[in-house]
Write a protein that holds these residues in place. Structure first.
Motif, PDB file in Angstrom:
ATOM      1  N   LEU A 232       0.842  -1.197   0.000  1.00 47.37           N
ATOM      2  CA  LEU A 232       0.000   0.000   0.000  1.00 47.37           C
ATOM      3  C   LEU A 232       0.874   1.243   0.000  1.00 47.37           C
ATOM      4  CD1 LEU A 232      -2.649  -0.849   2.779  1.00 47.37           C
ATOM      5  CD2 LEU A 232      -2.877  -1.177   0.302  1.00 47.37           C
ATOM      6  N   GLU A 233       0.404   2.281  -0.663  1.00 48.39           N
ATOM      7  CA  GLU A 233       1.025   3.599  -0.534  1.00 48.39           C
ATOM      8  C   GLU A 233      -0.054   4.591  -0.129  1.00 48.39           C
ATOM      9  OE1 GLU A 233       4.426   5.603  -2.818  1.00 48.39           O
ATOM     10  OE2 GLU A 233       2.637   6.311  -3.874  1.00 48.39           O
ATOM     11  N   VAL A 234       0.265   5.434   0.846  1.00 50.10           N
ATOM     12  CA  VAL A 234      -0.680   6.420   1.354  1.00 50.10           C
ATOM     13  C   VAL A 234      -0.083   7.811   1.190  1.00 50.10           C
ATOM     14  CG1 VAL A 234      -1.973   7.218   3.362  1.00 50.10           C
ATOM     15  CG2 VAL A 234      -1.557   4.766   3.050  1.00 50.10           C
ATOM     16  N   GLN A 235      -0.830   8.715   0.586  1.00 45.11           N
ATOM     17  CA  GLN A 235      -0.381  10.105   0.472  1.00 45.11           C
ATOM     18  C   GLN A 235      -0.552  10.798   1.824  1.00 45.11           C
ATOM     19  OE1 GLN A 235       0.844  12.005  -2.458  1.00 45.11           O
ATOM     20  NE2 GLN A 235       1.493  13.090  -0.610  1.00 45.11           N
ATOM     21  N   VAL A 236       0.536  11.294   2.368  1.00 44.00           N
ATOM     22  CA  VAL A 236       0.506  12.053   3.617  1.00 44.00           C
ATOM     23  C   VAL A 236       1.208  13.390   3.357  1.00 44.00           C
ATOM     24  CG1 VAL A 236       0.401  10.024   5.123  1.00 44.00           C
ATOM     25  CG2 VAL A 236       2.623  10.938   4.440  1.00 44.00           C
ATOM     26  N   HIS A 237       1.288  14.228   4.389  1.00 38.25           N
ATOM     27  CA  HIS A 237       1.884  15.552   4.203  1.00 38.25           C
ATOM     28  C   HIS A 237       2.774  15.880   5.387  1.00 38.25           C
ATOM     29  CE1 HIS A 237      -1.828  15.525   1.771  1.00 38.25           C
ATOM     30  NE2 HIS A 237      -1.065  16.164   0.908  1.00 38.25           N
ATOM     31  N   ARG A 238       4.019  16.181   5.108  1.00 40.96           N
ATOM     32  CA  ARG A 238       4.986  16.495   6.161  1.00 40.96           C
ATOM     33  C   ARG A 238       4.840  17.949   6.570  1.00 40.96           C
ATOM     34  NH1 ARG A 238      11.215  15.980   4.706  1.00 40.96           N
ATOM     35  NH2 ARG A 238      11.196  18.253   4.828  1.00 40.96           N
ATOM     36  N   ARG A 239       4.357  18.158   7.787  1.00 40.21           N
ATOM     37  CA  ARG A 239       4.088  19.511   8.268  1.00 40.21           C
ATOM     38  C   ARG A 239       5.320  20.169   8.896  1.00 40.21           C
ATOM     39  NH1 ARG A 239      -1.595  20.260   9.090  1.00 40.21           N
ATOM     40  NH2 ARG A 239      -1.218  21.668  10.846  1.00 40.21           N
ATOM     41  N   ARG A 251      12.934  23.807   0.579  1.00 39.46           N
ATOM     42  CA  ARG A 251      11.513  23.549   0.361  1.00 39.46           C
ATOM     43  C   ARG A 251      10.753  24.852   0.108  1.00 39.46           C
ATOM     44  NH1 ARG A 251       7.625  20.340   4.717  1.00 39.46           N
ATOM     45  NH2 ARG A 251       5.846  19.986   3.321  1.00 39.46           N
ATOM     46  N   PRO A 252      10.021  24.948  -0.991  1.00 37.12           N
ATOM     47  CA  PRO A 252       9.263  26.172  -1.266  1.00 37.12           C
ATOM     48  C   PRO A 252       8.247  26.450  -0.154  1.00 37.12           C
ATOM     49  CG  PRO A 252       9.348  24.761  -3.211  1.00 37.12           C
ATOM     50  CD  PRO A 252       9.890  23.960  -2.077  1.00 37.12           C
ATOM     51  N   GLU A 253       8.106  27.707   0.179  1.00 33.37           N
ATOM     52  CA  GLU A 253       7.164  28.096   1.229  1.00 33.37           C
ATOM     53  C   GLU A 253       5.742  27.651   0.889  1.00 33.37           C
ATOM     54  OE1 GLU A 253       6.081  29.480   4.856  1.00 33.37           O
ATOM     55  OE2 GLU A 253       8.126  29.489   4.052  1.00 33.37           O
ATOM     56  N   ALA A 254       5.398  27.686  -0.384  1.00 35.15           N
ATOM     57  CA  ALA A 254       4.047  27.288  -0.805  1.00 35.15           C
ATOM     58  C   ALA A 254       3.775  25.824  -0.485  1.00 35.15           C
ATOM     59  CB  ALA A 254       3.873  27.546  -2.304  1.00 35.15           C
ATOM     60  N   ASP A 255       4.816  24.988  -0.581  1.00 33.95           N
ATOM     61  CA  ASP A 255       4.635  23.564  -0.275  1.00 33.95           C
ATOM     62  C   ASP A 255       4.417  23.348   1.221  1.00 33.95           C
ATOM     63  OD1 ASP A 255       4.851  20.717  -1.366  1.00 33.95           O
ATOM     64  OD2 ASP A 255       6.298  20.657   0.272  1.00 33.95           O
ATOM     65  N   ILE A 256       5.104  24.121   2.041  1.00 29.78           N
ATOM     66  CA  ILE A 256       4.918  24.029   3.493  1.00 29.78           C
ATOM     67  C   ILE A 256       3.501  24.442   3.863  1.00 29.78           C
ATOM     68  CG2 ILE A 256       5.681  24.926   5.725  1.00 29.78           C
ATOM     69  CD1 ILE A 256       8.459  25.296   4.513  1.00 29.78           C
ATOM     70  N   GLU A 257       3.023  25.538   3.283  1.00 28.68           N
ATOM     71  CA  GLU A 257       1.669  26.012   3.572  1.00 28.68           C
ATOM     72  C   GLU A 257       0.626  25.028   3.070  1.00 28.68           C
ATOM     73  OE1 GLU A 257       0.714  28.520   5.470  1.00 28.68           O
ATOM     74  OE2 GLU A 257       2.858  28.671   5.921  1.00 28.68           O
ATOM     75  N   ARG A 258       0.894  24.432   1.918  1.00 29.62           N
ATOM     76  CA  ARG A 258      -0.035  23.442   1.365  1.00 29.62           C
ATOM     77  C   ARG A 258      -0.174  22.258   2.307  1.00 29.62           C
ATOM     78  NH1 ARG A 258       1.372  18.985  -1.541  1.00 29.62           N
ATOM     79  NH2 ARG A 258      -0.288  17.967  -2.762  1.00 29.62           N
ATOM     80  N   ALA A 259       0.927  21.797   2.866  1.00 29.05           N
ATOM     81  CA  ALA A 259       0.887  20.671   3.790  1.00 29.05           C
ATOM     82  C   ALA A 259       0.076  21.008   5.038  1.00 29.05           C
ATOM     83  CB  ALA A 259       2.304  20.258   4.171  1.00 29.05           C
ATOM     84  N   LYS A 260       0.192  22.241   5.494  1.00 32.07           N
ATOM     85  CA  LYS A 260      -0.545  22.645   6.689  1.00 32.07           C
ATOM     86  C   LYS A 260      -2.043  22.761   6.411  1.00 32.07           C
ATOM     87  CE  LYS A 260       3.331  25.073   8.844  1.00 32.07           C
ATOM     88  NZ  LYS A 260       3.880  26.385   9.276  1.00 32.07           N
ATOM     89  N   GLN A 261      -2.403  23.109   5.179  1.00 31.70           N
ATOM     90  CA  GLN A 261      -3.813  23.227   4.836  1.00 31.70           C
ATOM     91  C   GLN A 261      -4.486  21.860   4.710  1.00 31.70           C
ATOM     92  OE1 GLN A 261      -5.587  26.087   4.619  1.00 31.70           O
ATOM     93  NE2 GLN A 261      -3.738  27.183   5.252  1.00 31.70           N
ATOM     94  N   LEU A 262      -3.727  20.855   4.294  1.00 23.70           N
ATOM     95  CA  LEU A 262      -4.276  19.507   4.091  1.00 23.70           C
ATOM     96  C   LEU A 262      -4.139  18.721   5.390  1.00 23.70           C
ATOM     97  CD1 LEU A 262      -2.704  18.906   0.575  1.00 23.70           C
ATOM     98  CD2 LEU A 262      -5.109  19.376   1.066  1.00 23.70           C
ATOM     99  N   ASP A 263      -5.096  18.869   6.276  1.00 26.27           N
ATOM    100  CA  ASP A 263      -5.001  18.297   7.617  1.00 26.27           C
ATOM    101  C   ASP A 263      -5.932  17.089   7.752  1.00 26.27           C
ATOM    102  OD1 ASP A 263      -4.757  17.716  10.273  1.00 26.27           O
ATOM    103  OD2 ASP A 263      -4.985  19.772  10.968  1.00 26.27           O
ATOM    104  N   SER A 264      -5.331  15.923   7.921  1.00 24.73           N
ATOM    105  CA  SER A 264      -6.114  14.691   8.032  1.00 24.73           C
ATOM    106  C   SER A 264      -6.988  14.668   9.280  1.00 24.73           C
ATOM    107  CB  SER A 264      -5.176  13.488   8.040  1.00 24.73           C
ATOM    108  OG  SER A 264      -4.259  13.570   9.125  1.00 24.73           O
ATOM    109  N   ILE A 265      -6.572  15.375  10.323  1.00 30.33           N
ATOM    110  CA  ILE A 265      -7.363  15.380  11.558  1.00 30.33           C
ATOM    111  C   ILE A 265      -8.637  16.191  11.364  1.00 30.33           C
ATOM    112  CG2 ILE A 265      -7.378  16.115  13.975  1.00 30.33           C
ATOM    113  CD1 ILE A 265      -4.448  15.375  14.138  1.00 30.33           C
ATOM    114  N   GLU A 266      -8.530  17.332  10.700  1.00 35.88           N
ATOM    115  CA  GLU A 266      -9.735  18.103  10.410  1.00 35.88           C
ATOM    116  C   GLU A 266     -10.658  17.335   9.468  1.00 35.88           C
ATOM    117  OE1 GLU A 266     -10.936  20.907  11.695  1.00 35.88           O
ATOM    118  OE2 GLU A 266      -9.275  20.693  13.112  1.00 35.88           O
ATOM    119  N   ARG A 267     -10.051  16.579   8.548  1.00 31.88           N
ATOM    120  CA  ARG A 267     -10.856  15.792   7.607  1.00 31.88           C
ATOM    121  C   ARG A 267     -11.706  14.764   8.343  1.00 31.88           C
ATOM    122  NH1 ARG A 267      -9.840  14.143   2.185  1.00 31.88           N
ATOM    123  NH2 ARG A 267      -7.694  14.909   2.296  1.00 31.88           N
TER     124      ARG A 267
END
Length: 333
Positions: A232-239, A251-267
Motif C-alpha cells: 500500500l502507498e498512502v499520500q501524507v503531508h509532512r508539516r 523547500r518552497p514556502e508554498a509547499d509548506i503552507e499546502r501541507a498545513k492546509q491539508l489536515d487529516s485530523i480536520e478531515r
C-alpha cells in the motif's frame, strides 16, 4: 482513529517544545532534555490510524525513523516510550535507544533509523507466523524515499516467493529528506513496485483515515486468511522539517503552507460531524488525549537518568550456559 490521531499530533507538538529547550539561539543538538535528533511525523497520522485499526497485539509492526504516530496507534506504552525519548532508565530500552530505536515486545513493535530496515524483520515475523500456523500478520511502514532500497525490494521478493502474511505501507510525503520524490525515483506511484513481484499494490491518494482503513482492512484480511502480501502507498503531508532544527531552505514556502492546509485530523473530524458526532464529544476526546500526553511527559521527566556505568549493561544477550558449553561438541571436536 480520531483519538489516536489527535493523541499523536499533540504528542509531537509537545515533544517539539521540549526538544527545543536549551538548543537555542544557536542550535545545539546535544543540549536540552531530549538530546540527539528528533524526527516528527505531524501530517502522517491517517496512515497509522487506518492501518493499525485492524491489528492485534500479536501482530508485528515495524516503523522507520519517524515512528511515534505508528507506535501510538499500535498501542505502545506511552509513558515508557516518552521516558525512552528523554533518555531515562525506565524507558522501553532503558534510555539507550532514543526515539528512533523504540522496542515494545508487549505489542510487537519496533523501529529503526536505517532506511527500509524494518522491512526484513517484518518479513521474518510473517514467516514465523506462517511456520507456526497462526493467523498473525506483520506490517512494515516506510517512507517514499525508501522504495529504491535493496532491503525493501528484497523483502518484497521474499514475501512474494513465500506468500507471506505481510503488508508494506509506504508513507508518501513527497520528500526524501531534502529531495523531491521525482528527483530520486522515476516511479510516481510507489505501489507500482508491487508489479515486479506479482503481488497486489494499491495507492490511497489522500490522507483520509477512512479510505486508508478500507484499503488496509482488505490487505490485512488477505494476509490473515493466508493469501499473501500486499503493498500500500498512502499520500501524507509532512508539516515539519525532516528533523528538528531543519531550516527547510530547500523547500518552497508554498509547499509548506499546502501541507498545513491539508489536515487529516480536520478531515476525519468533519466526517464524524457529518455522521452526527457533536463538537462536545470531539472536544472531550481531544481533552482526554491531551491529558494522556501531558501525564506521560510529566512522568518521563521525573524518571531517573541511567548512570554512565549502565552503558555496558544489556548490550548483548548471551546464550544460556548449556548452549555455550554444548554447542562446540555438535560437530564432533
Amino acid at each position: 482513529m480520531y483519538e489516536q490521531m489527535v493523541t499523536a499530533r499533540y504528542y509531537e507538538e509537545q515533544l517539539q517544545e521540549e526538544y527545543l529547550v536549551g538548543k537555542q539561539p544557536a542550535f545545539d543538538i546535544s543540549a536540552g532534555p531530549i538530546p540527539g535528533e528528533l524526527h516528527l511525523a505531524a501530517g502522517h497520522e491517517a496512515s497509522s490510524a487506518g492501518v493499525c485499526l485492524h491489528l492485534r497485539d500479536d501482530d508485528t509492526v515495524t516503523a522507520p525513523h519517524r515512528p511515534h504516530h505508528v507506535a501510538i496507534a499500535k498501542g505502545v506504552d506511552l509513558k515508557k516510550m516518552t521516558a525512552e525519548i528523554f533518555g531515562r532508565k525506565t524507558g522501553l530500552c532503558r534510555g539507550k535507544g532514543g526515539h528512533m530505536h523504540l522496542f515494545d515486545p508487549d505489542v510487537n513493535f519496533a523501529c529503526s533509523g536505517i532506511i527500509a530496515q524494518g522491512c526484513p524483520p517484518a518479513v521474518g515475523a510473517a514467516m514465523a507466523a506462517k511456520k507456526r500456523n497462526t493467523d498473525s500478520v506483520a506490517v512494515a511502514f516506510l517512507g517514499d524515499g525508501a522504495i529504491d532500497q535493496g532491503g525493501f525490494l528484497e523483502s518484497l521478493n521474499l514475501a512474494s516467493v513465500h506468500d507471506l502474511p505481510v503488508v508494506f505501507v509506504i508513507e508518501d510525503n513527497d520528500w526524501a529528506i531534502s529531495m523531491p520524490k521525482d528527483r530520486v525515483t522515476d516511479v510516481e506511484d510507489g505501489s507500482r513496485r508491487a508489479w515486479g513481484f506479482d503481488l497486489p499494490g494499491e495507492r490511497v491518494d489522500s490522507d483520509d483515515a477512512v479510505a486508508v482503513a478500507e484499503a488496509a482492512g482488505k490487505a490485512i484480511a488477505r494476509a490473515r486468511d493466508g493469501n499473501g502480501p500486499t503493498l500500500l502507498e498512502v499520500q501524507v503531508h509532512r508539516r515539519m522539517g525532516h528533523f528538528m532544527g531543519d531550516a527547510e531552505a530547500y523547500r518552497p514556502e508554498a509547499d509548506i503552507e499546502r501541507a498545513k492546509q491539508l489536515d487529516s485530523i480536520e478531515r476525519i473530524a468533519d466526517d464524524l460531524r457529518s455522521h452526527g458526532v457533536e463538537d462536545d464529544e470531539l472536544d472531550e476526546i481531544r481533552e482526554r488525549a491531551h491529558e494522556r500526553v501531558d501525564d506521560a511527559i510529566s512522568w518521563a521527566k521525573e524518571q531517573p537518568e541511567p548512570s554512565p556505568e549502565e552503558a555496558y549493561e544489556n548490550v548483548f544477550t548471551n546464550p544460556p550456559a548449556k548452549a555455550a558449553t554444548d554447542g562446540g561438541n555438535q560437530g564432533g571436536d
